[in-house]
Write a protein that holds these residues in place. Structure first.
Motif, mmCIF file in Angstrom:
data_model
loop_
_atom_site.group_PDB
_atom_site.id
_atom_site.type_symbol
_atom_site.label_atom_id
_atom_site.label_comp_id
_atom_site.label_asym_id
_atom_site.label_seq_id
_atom_site.Cartn_x
_atom_site.Cartn_y
_atom_site.Cartn_z
ATOM 1 N N HIS A 127 33.117 27.733 59.328
ATOM 2 C CA HIS A 127 32.052 27.559 60.112
ATOM 3 C C HIS A 127 30.744 27.488 59.806
ATOM 4 O O HIS A 127 30.148 26.672 60.120
ATOM 5 N N VAL A 128 30.761 27.747 58.375
ATOM 6 C CA VAL A 128 29.509 27.489 57.594
ATOM 7 C C VAL A 128 29.482 25.812 57.366
ATOM 8 O O VAL A 128 28.390 25.196 57.658
ATOM 9 N N ASP A 129 30.533 25.499 56.981
ATOM 10 C CA ASP A 129 30.783 24.282 56.590
ATOM 11 C C ASP A 129 30.452 23.297 57.949
ATOM 12 O O ASP A 129 29.837 21.907 57.727
ATOM 13 N N ASN A 130 30.690 23.754 59.020
ATOM 14 C CA ASN A 130 30.891 22.964 60.232
ATOM 15 C C ASN A 130 29.227 23.312 60.956
ATOM 16 O O ASN A 130 29.035 22.773 61.972
ATOM 17 N N LYS A 131 28.534 24.018 60.241
ATOM 18 C CA LYS A 131 27.116 24.518 60.969
ATOM 19 C C LYS A 131 27.519 25.041 62.279
ATOM 20 O O LYS A 131 26.389 24.683 63.245
ATOM 21 N N ASN A 132 28.489 25.794 62.508
ATOM 22 C CA ASN A 132 28.502 26.450 63.802
ATOM 23 C C ASN A 132 28.266 27.771 63.929
ATOM 24 O O ASN A 132 28.886 28.826 63.679
ATOM 25 N N GLY A 176 20.513 32.064 62.747
ATOM 26 C CA GLY A 176 20.186 30.760 62.861
ATOM 27 C C GLY A 176 19.172 30.278 62.318
ATOM 28 O O GLY A 176 18.644 28.922 62.279
ATOM 29 N N GLN A 177 18.363 30.880 61.421
ATOM 30 C CA GLN A 177 17.474 30.280 60.659
ATOM 31 C C GLN A 177 18.153 29.668 59.353
ATOM 32 O O GLN A 177 19.129 29.696 58.899
ATOM 33 N N PRO A 182 25.123 30.201 54.694
ATOM 34 C CA PRO A 182 25.475 30.136 53.368
ATOM 35 C C PRO A 182 25.399 31.698 52.726
ATOM 36 O O PRO A 182 26.275 32.340 51.808
ATOM 37 N N ILE A 183 24.135 32.080 52.862
ATOM 38 C CA ILE A 183 23.774 33.312 52.171
ATOM 39 C C ILE A 183 24.499 34.512 52.842
ATOM 40 O O ILE A 183 25.199 35.337 51.819
ATOM 41 N N SER A 184 24.473 34.507 54.016
ATOM 42 C CA SER A 184 25.195 35.679 54.774
ATOM 43 C C SER A 184 26.793 35.699 54.177
ATOM 44 O O SER A 184 27.297 36.761 54.020
ATOM 45 N N GLU A 187 27.397 36.844 50.850
ATOM 46 C CA GLU A 187 27.067 38.289 50.724
ATOM 47 C C GLU A 187 28.339 39.026 51.034
ATOM 48 O O GLU A 187 28.997 39.959 50.730
ATOM 49 N N HIS A 188 29.153 38.462 52.202
ATOM 50 C CA HIS A 188 30.395 39.104 52.753
ATOM 51 C C HIS A 188 31.389 38.823 51.546
ATOM 52 O O HIS A 188 32.399 39.930 51.528
ATOM 53 N N HIS A 189 31.574 37.733 51.064
ATOM 54 C CA HIS A 189 32.566 37.707 49.792
ATOM 55 C C HIS A 189 32.290 38.732 48.783
ATOM 56 O O HIS A 189 33.051 39.237 48.277
ATOM 57 N N ASP A 190 30.925 38.858 48.399
ATOM 58 C CA ASP A 190 30.823 40.031 47.492
ATOM 59 C C ASP A 190 31.066 41.312 47.907
ATOM 60 O O ASP A 190 31.668 42.111 46.891
#
Length: 228
Positions: A127-132, A176-177, A182-184, A187-190
């Motif tokens: 979803h990040v890659d697709n900017k969804n 939406g900012q 990508p930051i969020s 953090e989930h991976h971490d």
């Protein structure tokens, strides 16, 4: 009959009519279709959903208990509006809950549960890659809810879900900012990696830090949307 066709029937059998009405109104609120401050008309929802006003009235009471609406005497029922100050207070409580969840999961999570979380992370990355943003926001809620479910404390889960309901509109604005996704997800991976390390203190601190970063993103998003 195709087995998949029996699923809606089973779903209906497991829920009362007021429950179904509540879920539909809740869906409209959490999706943003019904915005904060909107007045909810009992008769209109009864007509829209093809039910009597009784189930709608019960649904309104349940939605008030979950923190999504408020009933004002002689005025009606409204989708709740959360001030920035109240959001900060809710985030503070949620940070403590998430820290507890992180500690518990580091001590008890199974390999199967870790695999489930990593599968969710892979979908988030897509979803990040697709900017969804919409799909990411939905999966973000599911990811955090799954973490709390895995902690195995029903009272904790109920409290967490109420807080998340109240924060939903703030969270969608922050995600939406520009650059937030990508930051969020990083953090989930971490978080998952730290839980997998079985370090309870580090996992708790990581989850608390993630919530506080969400607070920061929320404030930046609101500041960016406020005219100078």
């Amino acid at each position: 009959m195709n087995p998949s066709e029996t699923k809606p029937i089973a779903f209906l059998q497991q829920h009362s009519l007021p429950d179904l009405v509540q879920m539909e109104i809740e869906r409209r609120i959490l999706s943003g279709e019904l915005t904060a401050g909107s007045k909810l008309n009992e008769a209109l929802f009864a007509e829209l959903l093809g039910v009597s006003r009784g189930p709608v009235r019960e649904a309104f009471r349940a939605l008030e208990a979950s923190g999504l609406v408020k009933q004002e005497k002689n005025q009606g029922v409204f989708v709740r509006q959360i001030s920035v100050e109240e959001a900060d207070e809710i985030y503070e409580v949620r940070a403590s809950l998430d820290e507890l969840v992180g500690r518990k999961l580091a001590q008890q999570i199974t390999e199967e549960q870790l695999a489930q979380l990593r599968d969710m992370l892979a979908r988030m990355d897509q979803h990040v890659d697709n900017k969804n943003v919409d799909a990411y926001a939905k999966l973000n809620l599911e990811f955090h809810d799954t973490l709390v479910q895995m902690a195995g404390n029903r009272k904790l889960l109920d409290t967490y879900r109420r807080l998340v309901n109240e924060l939903n509109l703030f969270r969608r604005t922050a995600l939406g900012q520009k650059g937030s996704l990508p930051i969020s997800t990083r953090e989930h991976h971490d978080i998952v990696d730290t839980i997998a390390s079985r370090d309870a203190t580090a996992a708790g601190e990581m989850m608390r830090a993630h919530v506080m970063e969400s607070v920061s993103r929320m404030h930046k998003a609101r500041a960016g949307s406020t005219p100078n």
